[in-house]
Design an enzyme around this catalytic site. Sequence first.
Site, PDB file in Angstrom:
ATOM      1  N   TYR A  18       0.808  -1.218   0.000  1.00 49.13           N
ATOM      2  CA  TYR A  18       0.000   0.000   0.000  1.00 49.13           C
ATOM      3  C   TYR A  18       0.844   1.273   0.000  1.00 49.13           C
ATOM      4  O   TYR A  18       0.321   2.357   0.181  1.00 49.13           O
ATOM      5  CB  TYR A  18      -0.954   0.000   1.214  1.00 49.13           C
ATOM      6  CG  TYR A  18      -2.084  -0.985   1.068  1.00 49.13           C
ATOM      7  CD1 TYR A  18      -1.823  -2.331   0.864  1.00 49.13           C
ATOM      8  CD2 TYR A  18      -3.405  -0.580   1.129  1.00 49.13           C
ATOM      9  CE1 TYR A  18      -2.842  -3.252   0.727  1.00 49.13           C
ATOM     10  CE2 TYR A  18      -4.436  -1.492   0.995  1.00 49.13           C
ATOM     11  CZ  TYR A  18      -4.151  -2.829   0.789  1.00 49.13           C
ATOM     12  OH  TYR A  18      -5.167  -3.740   0.653  1.00 49.13           O
ATOM     13  N   LYS A  40       3.749 -14.844   4.094  1.00 47.81           N
ATOM     14  CA  LYS A  40       3.926 -15.658   2.882  1.00 47.81           C
ATOM     15  C   LYS A  40       5.428 -15.752   2.591  1.00 47.81           C
ATOM     16  O   LYS A  40       5.894 -15.492   1.465  1.00 47.81           O
ATOM     17  CB  LYS A  40       3.154 -15.000   1.721  1.00 47.81           C
ATOM     18  CG  LYS A  40       3.078 -15.817   0.466  1.00 47.81           C
ATOM     19  CD  LYS A  40       2.096 -16.966   0.544  1.00 47.81           C
ATOM     20  CE  LYS A  40       2.131 -17.807  -0.719  1.00 47.81           C
ATOM     21  NZ  LYS A  40       1.324 -19.021  -0.637  1.00 47.81           N
ATOM     22  N   ASP A  81      -2.296 -18.493   3.089  1.00 44.32           N
ATOM     23  CA  ASP A  81      -3.335 -19.312   2.440  1.00 44.32           C
ATOM     24  C   ASP A  81      -3.855 -20.383   3.397  1.00 44.32           C
ATOM     25  O   ASP A  81      -5.068 -20.615   3.492  1.00 44.32           O
ATOM     26  CB  ASP A  81      -2.835 -19.922   1.116  1.00 44.32           C
ATOM     27  CG  ASP A  81      -1.368 -20.306   1.124  1.00 44.32           C
ATOM     28  OD1 ASP A  81      -0.605 -19.751   1.933  1.00 44.32           O
ATOM     29  OD2 ASP A  81      -0.965 -21.169   0.330  1.00 44.32           O
ATOM     30  N   ASP A  85      -5.956  -6.576   5.269  1.00 48.37           N
ATOM     31  CA  ASP A  85      -7.132  -5.991   4.632  1.00 48.37           C
ATOM     32  C   ASP A  85      -8.111  -7.107   4.254  1.00 48.37           C
ATOM     33  O   ASP A  85      -9.306  -7.057   4.556  1.00 48.37           O
ATOM     34  CB  ASP A  85      -6.665  -5.220   3.385  1.00 48.37           C
ATOM     35  CG  ASP A  85      -7.730  -4.297   2.840  1.00 48.37           C
ATOM     36  OD1 ASP A  85      -8.816  -4.201   3.443  1.00 48.37           O
ATOM     37  OD2 ASP A  85      -7.474  -3.659   1.801  1.00 48.37           O
ATOM     38  N   ASP A 104     -11.830  -8.545   6.500  1.00 53.78           N
ATOM     39  CA  ASP A 104     -13.191  -8.650   5.956  1.00 53.78           C
ATOM     40  C   ASP A 104     -13.694 -10.086   6.112  1.00 53.78           C
ATOM     41  O   ASP A 104     -14.871 -10.316   6.387  1.00 53.78           O
ATOM     42  CB  ASP A 104     -13.229  -8.243   4.473  1.00 53.78           C
ATOM     43  CG  ASP A 104     -13.527  -6.754   4.306  1.00 53.78           C
ATOM     44  OD1 ASP A 104     -13.072  -5.977   5.182  1.00 53.78           O
ATOM     45  OD2 ASP A 104     -14.201  -6.360   3.344  1.00 53.78           O
TER      46      ASP A 104
END
Length: 341
Positions: free
Chosen positions: A125, A177, A211, A235, A239
């Site tokens: 970002y 990751k 994942d 982010d 959600d």
Amino acid sequence: MSTPREVTLIPGDGIGPAITDATVRVLEAAGASFTWDRQIAGAAAVKALGDPLPEATLDSVRRTKLALKGPLETPVGKGFRSINVALRKEFDLYANLRPAKTIIPGGRFDGVDVVLVRENTEGLYVGIENYVKVGDDPHAVAQSVAVVSRNGAERIIRYAFEYALAHGRRKVTIVHKANILKYSQGLFLETGRKVAAEYAGRVESDDKIVDAAAMELVMRPERFDVIVTTNLFGDILSDLTSGLVGGLGLTPGANIGYDCGIFEAVHGTAPDIAGKGVANPTAVMLAGCQLLDHVGEKPRADRIRAAIEATLRERKVVTRDVGGTAGTDEYTDAVIARLKG
Ligand code: NAD
């Protein structure tokens, strides 16, 4: 009674004024000692002053170091900054704290109580992006740079462990990751393991590849407690955790820096229901509880949370989005009656 703390109140756009008013009423009914400096931002500020983030609003937050904020409509058009990104940058709000807890039983999952700590300033970002021209195609290749710094990783991971200690949480899971992104995610994981070692014996910790963490969150969310992760993963996963507990109307988000905190709902301005008196104010009320936690008034915040949870569990006076027929004011009255009862 303690000396009142001044807090910047940004009612926001759409349903923002109604749900922030409801929150102020609940905080006052609980005896919270705040004075409110009302300021505008978003579409309301564009209309009044032609600027979505007026200097007077920024000055107020610079002074109070605390803000309760309704959702803001980000005006579409050239020249306008993203207001949320501008606020995060201006006040170095590096930690985004998004708790998700099952309140109403019988939903997708019972017993979810996850606090997601998202790094709010780095990762993908940072906005370093470019195209590479190949032949006569100027957009043949696009590149986005992910930035992870040792300091940035350390401060957010330390924040998660300190949060766990302060709130009696059992475990912190570092989500990454690093198997593929060996440099940026590798640095995040390496830093995370070092910080975790300092807290050994006080807070448990483990690490998971993003994942696998996503799959496990959907299968067995009750296994998670506090999660700390980089900006993009946070982010997306926050959600996901909102969805596990019944959606956007119920989840708050705090943006925290070294000396400043801005508290808001995760959801937006809900233009489809604005002005109809039916919005669910719970998410902003819970953001108000995060504000109380932040200023050292956790017992008062816990009393409000208990009143909200009892009102929602009873399901007699709840808003439409969670299966009821009550309006914003009626629901707010019911929460206040619980607080005082
Ligand atoms: P939204 O969150 O406003 O609405 C999505 C759906 O959820 C709508 O059907 C809405 O009615 C419902 N909903 C949301 N909050 C609710 C509540 N409290 N009670 C009952 N129902 C609720 O998302 P959107 O429509 O994508 O965005 C609308 C505007 O909000 C856009 O301008 C966007 O930029 C802005 N936005 C602002 C913020 C912020 O300021 N933090 C965050 C997200 C979106």
